[in-house]
Design an enzyme around this catalytic site. Structure first.
Site, short mmCIF file in Angstrom:
data_model
loop_
_atom_site.label_atom_id
_atom_site.label_comp_id
_atom_site.label_asym_id
_atom_site.label_seq_id
_atom_site.Cartn_x
_atom_site.Cartn_y
_atom_site.Cartn_z
N ASP A 191 100.05 -48.15 -62.82
CA ASP A 191 99.60 -48.35 -61.44
C ASP A 191 98.36 -49.25 -61.36
OD1 ASP A 191 97.76 -46.53 -62.35
OD2 ASP A 191 98.03 -45.08 -60.72
N ARG B 61 76.22 -43.08 -59.21
CA ARG B 61 77.02 -42.02 -58.56
C ARG B 61 77.63 -41.11 -59.63
NH1 ARG B 61 82.25 -43.48 -59.52
NH2 ARG B 61 83.14 -41.82 -58.26
N PRO B 62 77.87 -39.85 -59.28
CA PRO B 62 78.52 -38.95 -60.24
C PRO B 62 80.00 -39.32 -60.33
CG PRO B 62 78.24 -37.82 -58.14
CD PRO B 62 77.61 -39.18 -57.97
N SER B 63 80.55 -39.36 -61.53
CA SER B 63 81.98 -39.62 -61.69
C SER B 63 82.78 -38.46 -61.11
CB SER B 63 82.32 -39.79 -63.17
OG SER B 63 83.70 -39.63 -63.37
N GLY B 64 83.93 -38.79 -60.55
CA GLY B 64 84.83 -37.75 -60.06
C GLY B 64 85.85 -37.34 -61.12
N ASP C 232 100.17 -45.52 -66.86
CA ASP C 232 101.24 -45.10 -65.94
C ASP C 232 101.63 -46.23 -65.00
OD1 ASP C 232 98.88 -44.94 -64.49
OD2 ASP C 232 99.50 -43.18 -63.35
N SER D 67 97.49 -41.32 -66.96
CA SER D 67 97.16 -42.73 -66.70
C SER D 67 96.56 -43.45 -67.90
CB SER D 67 96.23 -42.75 -65.48
OG SER D 67 95.91 -44.04 -65.12
N ASN E 69 89.04 -52.16 -60.81
CA ASN E 69 89.79 -51.83 -62.02
C ASN E 69 91.27 -52.20 -61.94
OD1 ASN E 69 91.12 -49.80 -60.57
ND2 ASN E 69 89.58 -48.28 -61.10
C1 LIG Z 1 84.28 -46.98 -62.00
C2 LIG Z 1 85.72 -46.61 -62.01
O1 LIG Z 1 86.57 -47.40 -62.43
N1 LIG Z 1 86.02 -45.40 -61.52
C3 LIG Z 1 87.40 -44.90 -61.50
C4 LIG Z 1 87.44 -43.46 -61.94
O2 LIG Z 1 86.70 -42.69 -61.01
P1 LIG Z 1 85.27 -42.02 -61.32
O3 LIG Z 1 85.03 -41.14 -60.13
O4 LIG Z 1 84.31 -43.17 -61.41
O5 LIG Z 1 85.37 -41.31 -62.62
O6 LIG Z 1 88.79 -43.01 -61.91
C5 LIG Z 1 89.38 -43.03 -60.61
C6 LIG Z 1 90.76 -42.44 -60.72
O7 LIG Z 1 91.56 -43.19 -61.57
C7 LIG Z 1 89.39 -44.45 -60.06
O8 LIG Z 1 89.87 -44.42 -58.76
C8 LIG Z 1 87.98 -45.02 -60.10
O9 LIG Z 1 87.96 -46.35 -59.72
MG LIG Z 2 96.91 -45.30 -63.71
#
Ligand SMILES: CC(=O)N[C@H]1[C@@H](OP(=O)(O)O)O[C@H](CO)[C@@H](O)[C@@H]1O
Ligand SMILES: [Mg+2]
Length: 549
Positions: free
Chosen positions: A287, A502-505, A285, A67, A379
């Site tokens: 989306d 929040r913790p990023s995923g 990508d 992506s 986003n």
């Molecule tokens: C703040 C932010 O933009 N977080 C993004 C990012 O997730 P995080 O969990 O925040 O790393 O990547 C995800 C997958 O692309 C998207 O769904 C999400 O919106």
């Molecule tokens: Mg994408």
């Protein structure tokens, strides 16, 4: 029938797992440096086969992409038969397979999955797969194909294409012989469906001025180019950042993620964008979609996923009313905590709004609960879902006036122009253009629907992000203990202040979001909360970022 152990063993030995790495199927599937993904992708090939067998030979999708991430990254995601994300319970199976240390443990993990999930191995397995333009893609596709070979899977290569087109293909293939085919199961079918509906929706409207598209030097380039041919003069497209072969430039200084996180114009567009002219960026990508324009003073204005949701939802609500269906069809919105407070206020004065945890699968599922569910992440990732009953209602409703009939036709064409499987930058772009044409809006009028609160997103590197636990759709921390009340104390000091942690995923960081009435206050709040998080959770004082307050 049992697993073809010898074939699996021989092929698996060619794709050994790097010993030191742990892989996790997260919000975006598996995602890491492309050079580390060989074994993971081979195993995803196996899993796709099992998933298809489990679902009676329905076609499963596999997309190789990272992506908006840097060019050296890559990743892989599975797509379920209706074109939606892999069912959540299978994410753990993907993770288990990816982390099996040796060929023997891989085979025993496969065996366990087959028996615990009661998979009938005599069923056929069908997969369709694609990749984006990343240099690591070709060899990863070869790894994937070895996985298919190992389980004798019938696989269709969709080549180099966008994530949403792959999702479209999955649904089109699986609905081919049904009463409700989603569309022809080819890229041309996708182009025809979208462009055909678009042309009907804008027929009779004044000519639409050319739209500049920043293709992020990614796979959206070729799809946008092709779509442009189908659209012809109904929507003239001017493509920029279309170099998909030079090294190092994918998503670099351009693309939807750059626009959203930097909140500025991709420098490569500076010489091409006239004041007032609208433009948009795709991500790597295709989306995600971000719109923007420059005002008369050359100031940059961003029209993000929240603005798209507001524009589209209000338009759909008006059409539903005009069609005489407001009693029958309930339109709702789904957002995440990252939605700008300005948008939430605007939308919730007009419609039901739900907030869910970050990640498209949460939004998608929540949107399915409405008759028409509009969901967008700030986003720029999102789409509109029309429930099956709603689609029948729209198709069968007898209008009693010409005005009702027109609105109904528009709604039925919207169903066609929107890629309902997943967020789709090109489909969303057509949707936005339809609304702008119907409303006679430029970017300026669209932007003025509501005013964004200034906001700031900050990453905090902490020793262990796993200790961060949230509730209330990630808007409040329950762990570490006591931290939330300290954040609350800070937030109270700011007019229209809001902040959450929040913790990023997808990255090894904790994210801090803050907004407030004025820019300086939003920044200050974000950096104070970031400093608080850093200090309270064991950040090294010697490494403390200087901007933290
Ligand atoms: C703040 C932010 O933009 N977080 C993004 C990012 O997730 P995080 O969990 O925040 O790393 O990547 C995800 C997958 O692309 C998207 O769904 C999400 O919106
Ligand atoms: Mg994408």
């Amino acid at each position: 029938m049992s697993l073809p152990i010898d074939t699996i063993r021989a092929l698996a030995n060619e794709h050994p797992k790097p010993g030191h790495l742990h892989f996790q199927y997260g919000t975006a599937g598996f995602r890491t440096l492309g050079v580390n993904l060989d074994s993971v992708i081979f195993r995803v090939g196996l899993l796709a086969g099992l998933r298809s067998k489990k679902l009676d030979g329905k076609t499963i999708g596999v997309m190789i992409t990272a992506s908006h991430n840097p060019e050296d990254d890559n990743g892989v995601k599975l797509v379920d038969p209706r074109g939606e994300m892999l069912e959540a319970s299978w994410e753990a199976h993907a993770t288990a397979l990816a982390n099996a240390t040796t060929t023997d443990t891989l085979i025993s993990t496969l065996d366990q999955l087959v028996s615990s999930l009661r998979i009938d191995l005599s069923k056929p397995a069908k997969v369709v797969y694609a990749r984006d333009t990343r240099p690591s893609g070709a060899s990863l596709v070869a790894s994937l194909e070895d996985g298919f070979r190992a389980l004798n899977i019938e696989a269709r290569n969709a080549g180099i294409t966008t994530t949403p087109i792959l999702h479209y293909l999955v649904r089109a293939i699986n609905t081919k012989e049904t009463k409700e085919p989603y569309g022809d199961d080819t890229e041309e079918g996708y182009m025809q469906k979208l462009s055909g509906a678009f042309k009907k929706l804008v027929a009779g409207k004044p000519a639409i001025p050319p739209l500049i598209i920043d293709c992020a030097n990614g796979v959206g380039t070729q799809a946008a180019r092709e779509l442009g041919q189908y659209l012809g003069s109904s929507l003239p497209l001017v493509l920029h950042n279309t170099d998909t072969t030079s090294p190092g430039i994918l998503n670099h200084g351009c693309g939807a993620d750059f626009v959203k996180t930097q909140q500025k114009l991709p420098p490569s567009l500076a010489a091409h964008l006239r004041p007032g002219q609208r433009a948009c960026s795709l991500d790597g990508d295709a989306d995600r979609l971000m719109y923007f324009y420059l005002d008369d003073r050359g100031h940059f204005h961003m029209l993000d996923g929240d603005k798209i949701a507001a524009l589209v939802a209000a338009f759909i609500v008006d059409l539903v009313k005009s069609a005489g269906l407001e009693e029958d069809i309930r339109v709702g919105i789904v957002q995440t905590a990252y939605a700008n407070g300005g948008s939430t206020k605007y939308l919730s004065e007009r419609l039901p709004v739900r907030c869910v945890p970050t990640g498209v699968k949460h939004l998608h599922h929540a949107a399915e609960h409405y008759n028409i569910g509009v969901y967008f992440e700030a986003n720029g990732h999102g789409t509109v879902l029309f429930s099956p009953e709603t689609q029948v209602k729209l198709a069968e409703h007898q209008p009693s006036t010409p005005a009702q009939s027109t609105a109904l036709t528009h709604l039925n064409n919207l169903v066609q122009v929107i890629n309902q499987t997943v967020g789709d930058a090109l489909s969303d772009m057509l949707l936005v253009e339809v609304v702008l044409a119907h409303r006679s809006y430029s970017g300026i009028e669209w932007d003025s629907l509501y005013v964004d609160l200034p906001n700031r997103l900050v990453k905090v590197v902490v020793p262990d992000r796993a200790i961060f636990k949230t509730e209330d759709a990630e808007r409040r921390l329950v762990n570490p203990p006591g931290l939330q009340s300290k954040i609350d104390d800070l937030v109270r000091k700011y007019e229209s202040g809001r902040s959450f942690v929040r913790p990023s995923g997808t990255e090894d960081v904790v994210r801090v979001y803050a907004e407030a009435r004025v820019r300086a206050q939003a920044d200050e709040l974000a950096f104070r909360v970031a400093g608080l998080v850093y200090d309270e959770t064991g950040g090294d004082p010697a490494q403390r970022p200087s901007e933290f307050l």
